[in-house]
Design a protein around this motif. Sequence first.
Motif, mmCIF file in Angstrom:
data_model
loop_
_atom_site.group_PDB
_atom_site.id
_atom_site.type_symbol
_atom_site.label_atom_id
_atom_site.label_comp_id
_atom_site.label_asym_id
_atom_site.label_seq_id
_atom_site.Cartn_x
_atom_site.Cartn_y
_atom_site.Cartn_z
ATOM 1 N N VAL A 230 -10.462 24.491 43.808
ATOM 2 C CA VAL A 230 -11.268 24.377 43.117
ATOM 3 C C VAL A 230 -12.484 25.053 42.754
ATOM 4 O O VAL A 230 -13.305 25.427 44.075
ATOM 5 C CB VAL A 230 -11.291 22.865 42.649
ATOM 6 C CG1 VAL A 230 -12.879 22.746 41.020
ATOM 7 C CG2 VAL A 230 -10.166 22.487 42.324
ATOM 8 N N LYS B 246 -14.939 28.522 36.048
ATOM 9 C CA LYS B 246 -14.821 27.657 36.275
ATOM 10 C C LYS B 246 -13.972 27.582 36.920
ATOM 11 O O LYS B 246 -12.819 27.817 35.776
ATOM 12 C CB LYS B 246 -14.464 25.931 35.918
ATOM 13 C CG LYS B 246 -16.370 25.358 35.722
ATOM 14 C CD LYS B 246 -16.697 24.012 35.528
ATOM 15 C CE LYS B 246 -17.989 23.865 35.360
ATOM 16 N NZ LYS B 246 -18.759 22.749 34.496
ATOM 17 N N GLN C 2 -21.201 17.090 27.896
ATOM 18 C CA GLN C 2 -19.392 17.323 28.544
ATOM 19 C C GLN C 2 -18.679 16.916 26.757
ATOM 20 O O GLN C 2 -17.855 16.866 27.381
ATOM 21 C CB GLN C 2 -19.323 16.403 29.799
ATOM 22 C CG GLN C 2 -20.380 16.676 30.520
ATOM 23 C CD GLN C 2 -19.916 15.248 31.754
ATOM 24 O OE1 GLN C 2 -19.168 14.632 32.101
ATOM 25 N NE2 GLN C 2 -19.843 16.689 33.196
ATOM 26 N N LEU D 79 -9.663 26.612 39.056
ATOM 27 C CA LEU D 79 -9.101 25.873 40.063
ATOM 28 C C LEU D 79 -6.798 26.907 40.055
ATOM 29 O O LEU D 79 -6.776 27.593 39.148
ATOM 30 C CB LEU D 79 -8.548 24.744 39.798
ATOM 31 C CG LEU D 79 -7.505 24.861 38.129
ATOM 32 C CD1 LEU D 79 -5.835 24.477 38.589
ATOM 33 C CD2 LEU D 79 -8.146 23.560 37.562
ATOM 34 N N ALA E 279 -15.341 25.452 41.672
ATOM 35 C CA ALA E 279 -17.025 25.458 40.646
ATOM 36 C C ALA E 279 -17.653 25.312 40.556
ATOM 37 O O ALA E 279 -18.769 25.077 39.621
ATOM 38 C CB ALA E 279 -17.346 23.440 41.919
ATOM 39 N N GLU F 136 -9.191 14.787 33.195
ATOM 40 C CA GLU F 136 -10.402 14.570 33.296
ATOM 41 C C GLU F 136 -10.265 15.785 34.106
ATOM 42 O O GLU F 136 -9.486 16.416 34.906
ATOM 43 C CB GLU F 136 -10.113 13.194 34.449
ATOM 44 C CG GLU F 136 -10.428 11.972 33.654
ATOM 45 C CD GLU F 136 -9.636 10.966 34.197
ATOM 46 O OE1 GLU F 136 -8.804 11.096 35.813
ATOM 47 O OE2 GLU F 136 -9.188 9.985 33.579
ATOM 48 N N PHE F 137 -11.799 16.037 34.241
ATOM 49 C CA PHE F 137 -11.682 17.796 34.893
ATOM 50 C C PHE F 137 -12.254 17.562 36.635
ATOM 51 O O PHE F 137 -13.323 17.843 36.955
ATOM 52 C CB PHE F 137 -12.716 18.447 34.204
ATOM 53 C CG PHE F 137 -12.322 18.896 33.010
ATOM 54 C CD1 PHE F 137 -11.217 20.469 33.078
ATOM 55 C CD2 PHE F 137 -12.161 17.968 32.272
ATOM 56 C CE1 PHE F 137 -10.339 20.620 32.004
ATOM 57 C CE2 PHE F 137 -11.869 18.319 31.117
ATOM 58 C CZ PHE F 137 -10.550 19.703 30.622
ATOM 59 N N GLN F 138 -12.037 16.586 36.948
ATOM 60 C CA GLN F 138 -12.308 16.216 38.841
ATOM 61 C C GLN F 138 -11.014 15.946 39.233
ATOM 62 O O GLN F 138 -10.376 14.696 37.800
ATOM 63 C CB GLN F 138 -13.460 16.058 38.889
ATOM 64 C CG GLN F 138 -13.368 14.140 37.954
ATOM 65 C CD GLN F 138 -14.490 13.545 38.581
ATOM 66 O OE1 GLN F 138 -15.521 13.880 39.020
ATOM 67 N NE2 GLN F 138 -14.863 12.388 37.768
ATOM 68 N N ASP F 139 -10.394 15.275 40.087
ATOM 69 C CA ASP F 139 -9.551 14.571 41.413
ATOM 70 C C ASP F 139 -8.161 15.017 41.036
ATOM 71 O O ASP F 139 -7.261 13.917 40.763
ATOM 72 C CB ASP F 139 -10.039 13.685 41.014
ATOM 73 C CG ASP F 139 -9.036 12.865 42.157
ATOM 74 O OD1 ASP F 139 -8.727 13.064 43.171
ATOM 75 O OD2 ASP F 139 -9.217 11.638 42.040
ATOM 76 N N TRP F 140 -8.102 16.782 40.451
ATOM 77 C CA TRP F 140 -6.575 16.850 40.341
ATOM 78 C C TRP F 140 -5.694 16.656 41.132
ATOM 79 O O TRP F 140 -5.437 16.742 42.359
ATOM 80 C CB TRP F 140 -6.609 18.097 39.887
ATOM 81 C CG TRP F 140 -7.100 18.316 38.457
ATOM 82 C CD1 TRP F 140 -7.033 18.245 36.941
ATOM 83 C CD2 TRP F 140 -8.426 19.329 37.948
ATOM 84 N NE1 TRP F 140 -7.871 18.127 36.256
ATOM 85 C CE2 TRP F 140 -8.704 19.292 36.766
ATOM 86 C CE3 TRP F 140 -9.655 19.498 39.175
ATOM 87 C CZ2 TRP F 140 -10.203 19.665 36.746
ATOM 88 C CZ3 TRP F 140 -10.384 20.771 38.515
ATOM 89 C CH2 TRP F 140 -10.917 20.406 37.470
#
Length: 290
Positions: free
Chosen positions: A132, A139, A215, A141, A134, A273-277
């Motif tokens: 990813v 941004k 956001q 991935l 950041a 959700e744009f984290q913890d994919w």
Amino acid sequence: MLKLFKLLGNKRLFVILIALVMFIALMGFTLGPRATLSWPEKFLRDTVGFAQNIFYKPAGYVAGLFKDIGNMRETYKENEQLKIALAQYTREKANYNFIEKQNKELMEDLKFTKQQEGKFDYSYHIAQVISVNADTVNKTLVIDLGERDGVKIGQSVISIKGMVGVISHVSNFTSTVKLITTMDAKDPNSNGIAATSMDNHQTFGIVESYDEATQMLLMTQIKQEDPIKAGDMIVSLGDTDKYPRGLIIGKVKSVQESKFGKTKTATIEPEAEFQDWKQLFVVFTPEAPK
């Protein structure tokens, strides 16, 4: 002189006779039925017991010491075996937990793809996130699918919950995904998403920017008479090859008048959700064959 020798001889015989009588008396005294021991017997037994105590205690201590050393060696070996068994159990437990979690996720993914495949004749390839970026300006991935898997630039990438981005670069084994959170109406290279409402297909607008502070995505060019309202689920309209029809974008949080009062702007909370994919999906459409 002769009388003296006789006298001495008689005394010696007398002493022997007295000693013999005393010995017989002592034997008779000790051999008889008695409840207690005589003092000579007590003295003898105490003496023997004291000597045994002096010699036997150190000997018993040394023997016990060697036995304890042997037991310590056995305990050490058992302890080492238990440590090895515990480490193996910990590894197997961790592997089991990982496999169990992955299996649950894949079961959920399979259920998702089965529901979606029959809806718009799309197919979905599961992709794992490799890295990813950041960076606030760009941004992105990287996923583990590339040209060899049929991935092409412009294909949509989604999660189970909603749209994540589009493929921006492709190599043989990996692809780069540009996130929809990088959308900016002022950027000529940022393409907006034609969108509508799942609840009312009369709604139309363009999701074209993302507000980093709140956001939230912004959907513009909505007509004044449009029935869009808070709580509506916004999906892609599918008028371009880049964003197929029916991909979930997010839920309307609020609707407000535009600056000039001719159109409305909707604030949309992204579903993805744009984290913890973990797993993502590359969407294959009939227009973008494998």
